[in-house]
Design an enzyme around this catalytic site. Structure first.
Site, PDB file in Angstrom:
ATOM      1  N   HIS A  86       0.837  -1.200   0.000  1.00 45.59           N
ATOM      2  CA  HIS A  86       0.000   0.000   0.000  1.00 45.59           C
ATOM      3  C   HIS A  86       0.878   1.260   0.000  1.00 45.59           C
ATOM      4  O   HIS A  86       0.686   2.169  -0.820  1.00 45.59           O
ATOM      5  CB  HIS A  86      -0.916  -0.026   1.231  1.00 45.59           C
ATOM      6  N   GLU A  87       1.831   1.302   0.919  1.00 44.90           N
ATOM      7  CA  GLU A  87       2.695   2.488   1.035  1.00 44.90           C
ATOM      8  C   GLU A  87       3.675   2.571  -0.135  1.00 44.90           C
ATOM      9  O   GLU A  87       3.958   3.665  -0.640  1.00 44.90           O
ATOM     10  CB  GLU A  87       3.425   2.501   2.377  1.00 44.90           C
ATOM     11  N   HIS A  90       2.061   4.233  -3.074  1.00 41.17           N
ATOM     12  CA  HIS A  90       2.052   5.698  -2.996  1.00 41.17           C
ATOM     13  C   HIS A  90       3.356   6.275  -3.553  1.00 41.17           C
ATOM     14  O   HIS A  90       3.344   7.243  -4.321  1.00 41.17           O
ATOM     15  CB  HIS A  90       1.859   6.174  -1.553  1.00 41.17           C
TER      16      HIS A  90
END
Length: 183
Positions: A86-87, A90
């Site tokens: 998820h990170e 980004h």
């Protein structure tokens, strides 16, 4: 009191085997992104100093991922499989698409998660947060909705630095009168 504050500020040590799992997943997903996007990316720095109920954060310009050590230790499998990609997504979206006109969990991020990293895109985690949740203060509004403000927001209200509004009725939140048992 002072020792209690110091205890709260102690760094939580993440076991080395768990740190290795984080790095293994990070490197595998990064290699996958490099292959599918046909470009290279530097390896992000992993920092284990995220606090509160947030599982992780991506610091785009620093090319850094901050991880909540408590939530990682309590949920190792789901955390490594969900939060790390998820990170990373980004960071990759920032490098590939830039920041202008790109929503944090928008189409570019969803595409990066699903089509590049092979992970179901979920905006938030569903980990139990009892162990990391800080004290909250009860506030009410015109529609009698109960709002719980964090200590940081409560202190801003107390100092007169900020006011918060109910999203439903639009009224300024006011502190609920504490019962004698709570005082």
């Amino acid at each position: 009191m002072a020792s209690r504050i110091l205890d709260h500020m102690k760094t939580i040590r993440v076991p080395i085997m768990l740190q290795q799992r984080v790095m293994k997943t990070l490197r595998e997903k990064l290699a996958l992104a490099e292959q599918k996007l046909e470009q290279t990316f530097p390896e992000p720095v992993i920092n284990y100093k995220q606090r509160g109920t947030t599982a992780g954060s991506a610091y785009l310009k620093d090319w850094e991922i901050r991880v909540n050590p408590t939530l990682l230790i309590e949920n190792p499998d789901n955390f490594v499989d969900e939060v790390i990609p998820h990170e990373l997504a980004h960071l990759l979206v920032y490098r590939v698409f830039g920041r202008k006109g790109v929503a944090p969990h928008g189409n570019e991020w969803k595409w990066m998660m699903q089509n590049v990293l092979g992970v179901v895109p979920k905006r938030t985690h569903n980990f139990a947060v009892t162990s990391v949740k800080s004290r909250t203060f009860r506030y009410l509004c015109g529609c009698d909705t109960l709002h719980e403000l964090t200590i940081r927001r409560h202190n801003k209200v107390e100092r007169g630095e900020n006011q918060y509004l109910c999203r439903k009725c639009g009224e300024i939140l006011r502190r609920e009168i504490a019962s004698a048992a709570e005082s």
